[in-house]
Design a protein around this motif. Structure first.
Motif, mmCIF file in Angstrom:
data_model
loop_
_atom_site.group_PDB
_atom_site.id
_atom_site.type_symbol
_atom_site.label_atom_id
_atom_site.label_comp_id
_atom_site.label_asym_id
_atom_site.label_seq_id
_atom_site.Cartn_x
_atom_site.Cartn_y
_atom_site.Cartn_z
ATOM 1 N N LEU A 149 1.063 -1.277 0.272
ATOM 2 C CA LEU A 149 -0.035 0.141 -0.097
ATOM 3 C C LEU A 149 1.018 1.430 0.014
ATOM 4 O O LEU A 149 0.624 2.369 -0.607
ATOM 5 C CB LEU A 149 -0.966 -0.094 1.297
ATOM 6 N N ASP A 150 2.115 1.346 0.634
ATOM 7 C CA ASP A 150 2.854 2.420 0.881
ATOM 8 C C ASP A 150 3.483 2.741 -0.343
ATOM 9 O O ASP A 150 3.230 4.072 -0.892
ATOM 10 C CB ASP A 150 3.904 2.085 1.898
ATOM 11 N N GLY A 195 -11.882 -10.453 10.214
ATOM 12 C CA GLY A 195 -10.919 -10.409 8.938
ATOM 13 C C GLY A 195 -10.985 -8.878 8.410
ATOM 14 O O GLY A 195 -9.982 -8.187 7.958
ATOM 15 N N SER A 196 -12.246 -8.398 8.214
ATOM 16 C CA SER A 196 -12.496 -7.292 7.749
ATOM 17 C C SER A 196 -11.995 -6.217 8.428
ATOM 18 O O SER A 196 -11.557 -5.050 7.960
ATOM 19 C CB SER A 196 -14.010 -6.964 7.402
ATOM 20 N N ASP A 197 -12.049 -6.371 9.956
ATOM 21 C CA ASP A 197 -11.532 -5.312 10.791
ATOM 22 C C ASP A 197 -10.088 -5.220 10.570
ATOM 23 O O ASP A 197 -9.499 -3.898 10.303
ATOM 24 C CB ASP A 197 -11.930 -5.500 12.103
ATOM 25 N N LEU A 198 -9.288 -6.385 10.329
ATOM 26 C CA LEU A 198 -7.987 -6.212 10.408
ATOM 27 C C LEU A 198 -7.477 -5.477 9.139
ATOM 28 O O LEU A 198 -6.663 -4.705 8.978
ATOM 29 C CB LEU A 198 -7.460 -7.678 10.243
ATOM 30 N N ILE A 203 -5.605 -0.580 5.985
ATOM 31 C CA ILE A 203 -5.474 0.322 4.781
ATOM 32 C C ILE A 203 -5.676 1.856 5.546
ATOM 33 O O ILE A 203 -5.097 2.777 5.202
ATOM 34 C CB ILE A 203 -6.926 0.024 4.177
ATOM 35 N N ALA A 204 -6.549 1.951 6.507
ATOM 36 C CA ALA A 204 -6.580 3.080 7.346
ATOM 37 C C ALA A 204 -5.395 3.638 7.838
ATOM 38 O O ALA A 204 -4.897 4.999 7.759
ATOM 39 C CB ALA A 204 -7.714 3.127 8.496
ATOM 40 N N PHE A 212 -3.673 10.588 3.273
ATOM 41 C CA PHE A 212 -4.895 10.658 2.603
ATOM 42 C C PHE A 212 -6.109 10.348 3.590
ATOM 43 O O PHE A 212 -5.978 9.700 4.582
ATOM 44 C CB PHE A 212 -4.912 9.374 1.708
ATOM 45 N N ALA A 213 -7.341 10.607 3.069
ATOM 46 C CA ALA A 213 -8.376 10.638 3.929
ATOM 47 C C ALA A 213 -8.864 9.215 3.864
ATOM 48 O O ALA A 213 -8.731 8.553 2.849
ATOM 49 C CB ALA A 213 -9.516 11.311 3.382
ATOM 50 N N PHE A 214 -9.518 8.565 5.041
ATOM 51 C CA PHE A 214 -10.157 7.343 5.100
ATOM 52 C C PHE A 214 -11.530 7.428 5.223
ATOM 53 O O PHE A 214 -12.054 8.031 6.060
ATOM 54 C CB PHE A 214 -9.486 6.606 6.062
ATOM 55 N N ALA A 215 -12.373 6.744 4.256
ATOM 56 C CA ALA A 215 -13.790 6.571 4.352
ATOM 57 C C ALA A 215 -14.260 5.202 4.722
ATOM 58 O O ALA A 215 -14.079 4.087 3.888
ATOM 59 C CB ALA A 215 -14.630 6.890 3.055
#
Length: 260
Positions: A149-150, A195-198, A203-204, A212-215
């Motif tokens: 991601l970075d 798993g979604s939480d992790l 990502i956040a 960057f903003a996170f939605a």
């Protein structure tokens, strides 16, 4: 007759008259929005129908298209594609960015962590097989995804140096607890949501590090997961429906844009 004063007044009036025109042009340029939508199936609108590109399942009902229709940006490039992974965004999508881009949305990381195969294990195999698949995905999310991601976020910033970038998270897919006729067991649903939480936390964190903003998609879809009476996520393809994009993702993205 004294011609000096009238001539000076005329020159002054002309000078003053030119100020609003110049300011108006500057304001128009500053407010011009050039929007590029990047990402995977959760951005392209897989499952939302009304596709403008069947190969990428790019939907007119997806939140990027809805936002563009409501806000009439100066330009809109919708290049998100179902099935995309980080290398696909780097190879096929970031070329849509340039120095004039002012707004970027991005949803990515789920496919890289093995979303499809993990969901197949949880839907059609035992609880232990589901948990093993989630554990494998979790190891990737913790150990490899942050660096990938970075690298992607750095490329996005380099290609669109002046853009506001909003990274969109993934929703909880299932309501936890109780019965879910025809769906996953309660234990599997809880495991999938963890798993979604992790994934979202990772990502956040990297989005924040990039500036960057996170939605967050989880509160946006709360109460409308699979196994609720008014689900905005399809149980058949495990993707947001047209209603999910319009009523959850679009408001979340709009709020993030306003705050960026």
């Amino acid at each position: 007759m004294n011609l000096t004063r009238p001539a000076g007044a005329v020159l002054l009036a002309l000078a003053l008259a030119s100020v609003p025109v110049t300011a108006a042009r500057a304001t128009t340029a500053a407010d011009e929005v050039n929007y590029v939508a990047l990402g995977d199936s959760y951005a392209s609108g897989t499952g939302a129908g009304n596709y403008s590109d069947a190969l990428c399942t790019r939907s007119r009902n997806a939140y990027p298209a809805l936002w563009a229709a409501a806000n009439d940006p100066a330009s809109f490039s919708f290049v998100a594609c179902g099935g995309a992974k980080i290398p696909d965004v780097l190879d096929d999508q970031v070329s849509a960015l340039d120095e004039d881009t002012t707004l970027v949305s991005l949803s990515i990381g789920g496919n890289d962590s093995g979303f499809a195969s993990t969901m197949l294990s949880c839907q059609y195999s035992t609880l232990s097989a589901c948990e093993r698949a989630l554990a494998t995905a979790g190891e990737y999310v913790v150990n490899e995804l942050p660096g990938e991601l970075d690298g992607l976020y750095a490329t996005v910033r380099a290609e669109a140096p002046d853009a506001d970038v909003v990274v969109i998270g993934y929703p909880h897919l299932y309501k936890e607890g109780g019965l879910c006729l025809g769906g996953l067991s309660s234990a599997k649903r809880t495991a999938v949501n963890k798993g979604s939480d992790l994934l979202n936390e990772t990502i956040a964190e990297r989005a924040a590090a990039a500036g960057f903003a996170f939605a967050d998609g989880r509160p946006a879809f709360a109460g409308h997961e699979i196994c609720t009476g008014d689900a905005w996520i399809s149980s058949s393809n495990v993707h947001p429906t047209a209603e999910g994009h319009a009523s959850a993702y679009l408001p979340a993205f709009t709020a993030a844009v306003a705050g960026s």
